[in-house]
Design a protein around this motif. Structure first.
Motif, short mmCIF file in Angstrom:
data_model
loop_
_atom_site.label_atom_id
_atom_site.label_comp_id
_atom_site.label_asym_id
_atom_site.label_seq_id
_atom_site.Cartn_x
_atom_site.Cartn_y
_atom_site.Cartn_z
N ASN A 99 -62.61 -18.38 88.90
CA ASN A 99 -63.55 -18.04 87.82
C ASN A 99 -62.92 -17.25 86.67
O ASN A 99 -63.63 -16.78 85.78
N TYR A 100 -61.61 -17.12 86.68
CA TYR A 100 -60.93 -16.47 85.56
C TYR A 100 -60.45 -17.53 84.58
O TYR A 100 -59.67 -17.25 83.69
N CYS A 101 -60.95 -18.76 84.73
CA CYS A 101 -60.52 -19.89 83.87
C CYS A 101 -60.94 -19.71 82.39
O CYS A 101 -60.08 -19.83 81.55
N THR A 102 -62.18 -19.58 81.98
CA THR A 102 -63.42 -19.64 82.74
C THR A 102 -64.11 -20.95 82.41
O THR A 102 -64.26 -21.27 81.24
N ALA A 138 -70.31 -18.44 80.13
CA ALA A 138 -70.07 -17.56 78.99
C ALA A 138 -69.19 -16.40 79.42
O ALA A 138 -69.48 -15.72 80.41
N SER A 139 -68.11 -16.17 78.70
CA SER A 139 -67.18 -15.09 79.04
C SER A 139 -66.43 -14.68 77.79
O SER A 139 -66.46 -15.35 76.77
N ALA A 140 -65.73 -13.57 77.90
CA ALA A 140 -64.88 -13.12 76.80
C ALA A 140 -63.48 -13.71 76.88
O ALA A 140 -62.82 -13.93 75.86
N VAL A 141 -63.02 -14.01 78.09
CA VAL A 141 -61.61 -14.35 78.29
C VAL A 141 -61.21 -15.63 77.54
O VAL A 141 -60.11 -15.71 77.00
N ASN A 142 -62.09 -16.62 77.48
CA ASN A 142 -61.72 -17.86 76.81
C ASN A 142 -61.52 -17.66 75.32
O ASN A 142 -60.61 -18.23 74.71
#
Length: 363
Positions: free
Chosen positions: A173-176, A180-184
């Motif tokens: 799930n760190y793909c993400t 909705a996420s900040a990492v992408n």
């Protein structure tokens, strides 16, 4: 314009067919570092006002010399795996070893795919858990399956060669993926495209029926401040998802990717009466080969968009990405312009979606 129907057929025991109204809108003018073209775009949607709204933005693009300047900033597909270490120190040591062996890992990827290339590996440590985020280039494919296949091979290789770690999951799930996420937005997933349009003062007035100052003020208050107050995640726009979903369904994309795809930021500036308008989309996930592309209407649409040409690997997908991003700008510009005028948005919906004899605002 003639309505057509985007139809997806899947051979199952029940043999169900789903049809979604589709219309070609435009043309719109695009320039930039990927493509210079004038093209109509297909949008498959039940929200019929979307077609004339995007069409109005497209008309604006045709009234400027360069049209929408679309700049492809970056591209990569990601998959994160999860491994477990005995403690945080062991996880840190494993992460350092992975980075030191990056060339070996690239060789592993080359052995399982003709098109995938490992670009980088990033990591995050939480307690004794190590999240590894693999980043790939994937040619003309959106790359979900290609990245997962390569990650599976990489994970097996790491478990066999890196001491002190054990299997956690093929997806951490760190793909993400489709969340909705900040990492992408920070690290990138899919195509990162910036679209810009400088609209002359008279076009703002005559076509959009507003002013640059009104659009800039609304964008600040609605998209930036309103989204901040709502707790939006790396996103400040009015409705990127509308255009993306319509375009994704019409071109055989995995529609769930609009979750991260619709995260982006709209900018608007009053430049002495002219309107500078820009949309940044850091997570556009599109492809011209792979699942969904064998359907007849998808093949027709991709061909009409010029995305079935004999080009270098990845170039057709890049073209598709900038066309998608340009379509997003057209719809975003038109909606914000409409919302600067009291009642305009609802009047359009009443006129286009309801029986005018019985329609009542608020009914």
């Amino acid at each position: 314009m003639t309505d057509t129907r985007a139809t997806a057929t899947h051979a199952t025991a029940t043999h169900a067919t789903a049809g979604i109204p589709m219309r070609w809108v435009g043309p719109l003018r695009i320039s930039g570092n990927v493509a210079r073209t004038e093209t109509r775009i297909p949008l498959a949607t039940y929200e019929s006002p979307l077609w004339p709204s995007v069409g109005r933005g497209a008309k604006v693009s045709m009234l400027t010399p360069e049209g929408i300047v679309a700049t492809l900033v970056d591209e990569r597909m990601t998959r994160s795996v999860l491994v477990e270490a005995t403690d945080a120190q062991a996880a840190h040591s494993a992460a350092q070893l992975v980075q030191a062996r990056i060339e070996d890992l690239r060789e592993v990827v080359r052995g399982c795919s003709r098109y995938a290339q490992l670009l980088a590996v990033r990591h995050e440590i939480n307690a004794n858990l190590l999240f590894l985020r693999f980043e790939f280039s994937t040619g003309d494919a959106s790359g979900h399956n290609m990245a997962t296949l390569a990650s599976d091979a990489l994970l097996a290789h790491l478990l066999a060669t890196v001491p002190g770690i054990s299997y956690g999951s093929i997806s951490g799930n760190y793909c993400t993926d489709k969340k909705a996420s900040a990492v992408n937005g920070i690290l990138g997933r899919g195509k990162n495209v910036v679209t810009e349009l400088l609209v002359p003062r008279d076009v703002v007035h005559d076509v959009l029926h507003t002013t640059a100052a009104k659009v800039a003020r609304l964008n600040l208050r609605k998209n930036l401040l309103g989204t901040l107050l709502a707790g939006g995640v790396r996103s400040a726009n009015a409705h990127y998802a509308n255009m993306l979903l319509g375009f994704y369904l019409a071109t055989g994309q995995d529609a769930a990717n609009i979750v991260e795809g619709s995260q982006g930021v709209t900018m608007a500036e009053d430049r002495d009466g002219d309107l500078y308008f820009a949309c940044t989309l850091p997570n556009l996930i599109v492809g011209t080969v792979g699942n969904g592309k064998g359907l007849g209407f998808v093949e027709t649409n991709l061909t009409r968009l010029g995305c079935r040409e004999d080009r270098a690997p990845g170039d057709n997908a890049r073209r598709l990405a900038v066309i998608a991003a340009a379509g997003v700008l057209c719809g975003e510009l038109s909606l914000l312009a409409a919302q600067t005028n009291p009642g305009e948005l609802m009047r359009a919906h009443v006129q286009l979606e309801r029986d005018p004899k019985t329609a009542k605002v608020g009914a």
